[in-house]
Scaffold this motif. Structure first.
Motif, PDB file in Angstrom:
ATOM      1  N   PRO A   1       8.509 -16.258   4.518  1.00  0.00           N
ATOM      2  CA  PRO A   1       8.422 -16.144   3.062  1.00  0.00           C
ATOM      3  C   PRO A   1       7.905 -14.767   2.651  1.00  0.00           C
ATOM      4  CG  PRO A   1       7.516 -18.226   3.808  1.00  0.00           C
ATOM      5  CD  PRO A   1       7.749 -17.401   5.035  1.00  0.00           C
ATOM      6  N   VAL A   2       8.493 -14.198   1.602  1.00  0.00           N
ATOM      7  CA  VAL A   2       8.175 -12.828   1.206  1.00  0.00           C
ATOM      8  C   VAL A   2       6.727 -12.671   0.754  1.00  0.00           C
ATOM      9  CG1 VAL A   2       8.901 -13.073  -1.213  1.00  0.00           C
ATOM     10  CG2 VAL A   2       9.087 -10.837  -0.073  1.00  0.00           C
ATOM     11  N   ILE A   3       6.080 -13.756   0.361  1.00  0.00           N
ATOM     12  CA  ILE A   3       4.681 -13.678  -0.062  1.00  0.00           C
ATOM     13  C   ILE A   3       3.781 -13.206   1.080  1.00  0.00           C
ATOM     14  CG2 ILE A   3       4.054 -16.058   0.506  1.00  0.00           C
ATOM     15  CD1 ILE A   3       2.512 -16.145  -2.168  1.00  0.00           C
ATOM     16  N   LEU A   4       4.235 -13.354   2.326  1.00  0.00           N
ATOM     17  CA  LEU A   4       3.460 -12.898   3.473  1.00  0.00           C
ATOM     18  C   LEU A   4       3.508 -11.386   3.626  1.00  0.00           C
ATOM     19  CD1 LEU A   4       4.385 -15.660   6.088  1.00  0.00           C
ATOM     20  CD2 LEU A   4       2.325 -15.495   4.682  1.00  0.00           C
ATOM     21  N   GLN A   5       4.484 -10.732   2.973  1.00  0.00           N
ATOM     22  CA  GLN A   5       4.548  -9.261   2.977  1.00  0.00           C
ATOM     23  C   GLN A   5       3.681  -8.751   1.832  1.00  0.00           C
ATOM     24  OE1 GLN A   5       8.536  -7.689   3.238  1.00  0.00           O
ATOM     25  NE2 GLN A   5       9.060  -8.996   4.968  1.00  0.00           N
ATOM     26  N   GLU A   6       2.374  -8.740   2.091  1.00  0.00           N
ATOM     27  CA  GLU A   6       1.409  -8.519   1.021  1.00  0.00           C
ATOM     28  C   GLU A   6       1.465  -7.122   0.421  1.00  0.00           C
ATOM     29  OE1 GLU A   6      -2.355  -9.647   2.629  1.00  0.00           O
ATOM     30  OE2 GLU A   6      -1.814 -11.767   2.805  1.00  0.00           O
ATOM     31  N   GLU A   7       2.032  -6.161   1.136  1.00  0.00           N
ATOM     32  CA  GLU A   7       2.130  -4.801   0.604  1.00  0.00           C
ATOM     33  C   GLU A   7       3.349  -4.623  -0.291  1.00  0.00           C
ATOM     34  OE1 GLU A   7      -0.364  -2.647   1.107  1.00  0.00           O
ATOM     35  OE2 GLU A   7      -1.275  -4.347   2.140  1.00  0.00           O
ATOM     36  N   SER A   8       4.272  -5.568  -0.247  1.00  0.00           N
ATOM     37  CA  SER A   8       5.508  -5.432  -1.032  1.00  0.00           C
ATOM     38  C   SER A   8       5.286  -5.853  -2.478  1.00  0.00           C
ATOM     39  CB  SER A   8       6.627  -6.282  -0.419  1.00  0.00           C
ATOM     40  OG  SER A   8       6.374  -7.668  -0.615  1.00  0.00           O
ATOM     41  N   ASP A   9       6.108  -5.301  -3.377  1.00  0.00           N
ATOM     42  CA  ASP A   9       5.992  -5.663  -4.788  1.00  0.00           C
ATOM     43  C   ASP A   9       6.331  -7.137  -5.008  1.00  0.00           C
ATOM     44  OD1 ASP A   9       8.658  -5.232  -4.135  1.00  0.00           O
ATOM     45  OD2 ASP A   9       9.059  -3.816  -5.759  1.00  0.00           O
ATOM     46  N   ALA A  10       7.362  -7.628  -4.316  1.00  0.00           N
ATOM     47  CA  ALA A  10       7.737  -9.041  -4.473  1.00  0.00           C
ATOM     48  C   ALA A  10       6.645  -9.961  -3.932  1.00  0.00           C
ATOM     49  CB  ALA A  10       9.065  -9.319  -3.767  1.00  0.00           C
ATOM     50  N   GLY A  11       6.058  -9.596  -2.801  1.00  0.00           N
ATOM     51  CA  GLY A  11       4.969 -10.399  -2.235  1.00  0.00           C
ATOM     52  C   GLY A  11       3.783 -10.477  -3.176  1.00  0.00           C
ATOM     53  N   GLN A  12       3.435  -9.355  -3.797  1.00  0.00           N
ATOM     54  CA  GLN A  12       2.333  -9.330  -4.753  1.00  0.00           C
ATOM     55  C   GLN A  12       2.666 -10.168  -5.988  1.00  0.00           C
ATOM     56  OE1 GLN A  12       1.185  -5.205  -5.540  1.00  0.00           O
ATOM     57  NE2 GLN A  12       1.599  -4.722  -3.398  1.00  0.00           N
ATOM     58  N   ALA A  13       3.932 -10.085  -6.413  1.00  0.00           N
ATOM     59  CA  ALA A  13       4.347 -10.861  -7.588  1.00  0.00           C
ATOM     60  C   ALA A  13       4.197 -12.358  -7.338  1.00  0.00           C
ATOM     61  CB  ALA A  13       5.788 -10.528  -7.957  1.00  0.00           C
ATOM     62  N   TYR A  14       4.627 -12.826  -6.167  1.00  0.00           N
ATOM     63  CA  TYR A  14       4.503 -14.258  -5.856  1.00  0.00           C
ATOM     64  C   TYR A  14       3.045 -14.670  -5.691  1.00  0.00           C
ATOM     65  CZ  TYR A  14       9.496 -15.193  -5.476  1.00  0.00           C
ATOM     66  OH  TYR A  14      10.832 -15.383  -5.771  1.00  0.00           O
ATOM     67  N   ASN A  15       2.207 -13.789  -5.148  1.00  0.00           N
ATOM     68  CA  ASN A  15       0.778 -14.090  -5.083  1.00  0.00           C
ATOM     69  C   ASN A  15       0.200 -14.294  -6.476  1.00  0.00           C
ATOM     70  OD1 ASN A  15      -0.787 -14.322  -2.601  1.00  0.00           O
ATOM     71  ND2 ASN A  15       0.115 -12.365  -2.017  1.00  0.00           N
ATOM     72  N   ASP A  16       0.589 -13.423  -7.406  1.00  0.00           N
ATOM     73  CA  ASP A  16       0.143 -13.563  -8.801  1.00  0.00           C
ATOM     74  C   ASP A  16       0.618 -14.886  -9.392  1.00  0.00           C
ATOM     75  OD1 ASP A  16      -0.958 -11.057  -8.590  1.00  0.00           O
ATOM     76  OD2 ASP A  16       0.430 -10.074  -9.980  1.00  0.00           O
ATOM     77  N   ILE A  17       1.860 -15.249  -9.097  1.00  0.00           N
ATOM     78  CA  ILE A  17       2.466 -16.468  -9.648  1.00  0.00           C
ATOM     79  C   ILE A  17       1.691 -17.704  -9.198  1.00  0.00           C
ATOM     80  CG2 ILE A  17       4.516 -17.948  -9.367  1.00  0.00           C
ATOM     81  CD1 ILE A  17       6.109 -15.183  -9.455  1.00  0.00           C
ATOM     82  N   VAL A  18       1.360 -17.750  -7.922  1.00  0.00           N
ATOM     83  CA  VAL A  18       0.598 -18.897  -7.400  1.00  0.00           C
ATOM     84  C   VAL A  18      -0.782 -18.951  -8.050  1.00  0.00           C
ATOM     85  CG1 VAL A  18      -0.460 -19.891  -5.340  1.00  0.00           C
ATOM     86  CG2 VAL A  18       1.865 -18.971  -5.225  1.00  0.00           C
ATOM     87  N   SER A  19      -1.430 -17.804  -8.162  1.00  0.00           N
ATOM     88  CA  SER A  19      -2.765 -17.769  -8.768  1.00  0.00           C
ATOM     89  C   SER A  19      -2.721 -18.220 -10.224  1.00  0.00           C
ATOM     90  CB  SER A  19      -3.345 -16.352  -8.674  1.00  0.00           C
ATOM     91  OG  SER A  19      -3.581 -15.999  -7.326  1.00  0.00           O
TER      92      SER A  19
END
Length: 270
Positions: A225-243
């Motif tokens: 899952p792209v959320i595991l690529q924490e340095e990527s813009d998409a990964g950061q976006a999904y982290n924000d979404i979950v939060s």
């Protein structure tokens, strides 16, 4: 009490499975025991995105038909604790799903999990209707283009009329807007709808915006899952979404075009 969340859209190719994988992973990363179910019977892809395709022995339909126990079909995610995958069948069709069978499995899962994420197929055929029928909350996934937004509006109408909550006149399914493949530069050129345009049409709360990103394709090809690529813009976006889903108040990112440097402006680089 376990909460059932459907990730849905009217149109294919908008990133539902990518979003289901990232969202369920994010919930598990925050300490919530989570299971994600692939409802796309006959065309399963969730197991590929989650990197567990070679570990599929039994599937959703096997459990419904009594050919396997639920615990035999559940696959423990190898990247994240607290996360399990229930894969779809590749050899059956959508008619293999029954309301009674799906409800029985969801009731079993509710005993052990905090969140049940349903990865819906596109459109309004049986698999999609089954995925949204039992939902407590819905993440409406759309691209910033007219056809995608129009089809998502149709899904909202179905949630309002054909979900179990609608049929039983209960509190409505809670709706969230997830905008994927967003490119602010194309918005500025008039080639793509803006966030405000989409919000005006669908009139549901914005959960998050995922930018157009090569990281999504890279993550899918790597089976994670792209959320595991924490340095990527998409990964950061999904982290924000979950939060945000879990109640944190965060500003929305990736809405504005990146400012180009002098050399990029002179030579037309991106």
């Amino acid at each position: 009490m376990a909460k059932i969340i459907v990730v849905t859209s009217g149109k294919g190719g908008v990133g539902k499975t990518t979003s289901s994988a990232a969202f369920s992973t994010g919930l598990a990363m925050q300490g919530h025991k989570t299971v994600v179910i692939d409802f796309d019977i006959g065309l399963r892809n969730l197991d590929l995105v989650m990197g567990c395709e070679r570990r599929v022995v039994y599937d959703f339909v096997n459990v419904i038909n009594g050919e396997a126990a639920l615990h035999q079909a559940l696959i423990k995610d190898k990247h994240t604790d607290n996360l399990y995958v229930l894969p779809a069948s590749q050899t059956r069709d959508k008619d293999a799903l029954t309301l009674e069978g799906v409800e029985a499995i969801l009731n079993q899962l509710k005993e052990d999990f905090d969140y049940i994420v349903c990865d819906s197929p596109a459109g309004i055929e049986k698999g999609a209707l089954m995925a949204l029928y039992f939902a407590d909350e819905a993440i409406i996934t759309t691209n910033p283009e007219v056809s995608s937004v129009r089809d998502s509006d149709r899904i909202l109408g179905i949630l309002h009329s054909k979900s179990r909550r609608a049929e039983q006149n209960l509190e409505p399914v809670k709706e969230h807007l997830l905008l994927t493949r967003y490119d602010p530069e194309r918005v500025n050129k008039g080639e793509m709808l803006s966030v405000d345009d989409v919000r005006d049409i669908l009139a549901i709360p914005l959960l998050g915006v995922v930018p157009e990103s090569m990281a999504v394709l890279k993550a899918s090809n790597q089976g994670q899952p792209v959320i595991l690529q924490e340095e990527s813009d998409a990964g950061q976006a999904y982290n924000d979404i979950v939060s945000r889903f879990l109640g944190k108040d965060l500003p929305h990112r990736f809405l504005d075009a990146r400012k180009k440097g002098l050399l990029e402006r002179m030579f037309g680089g991106r």
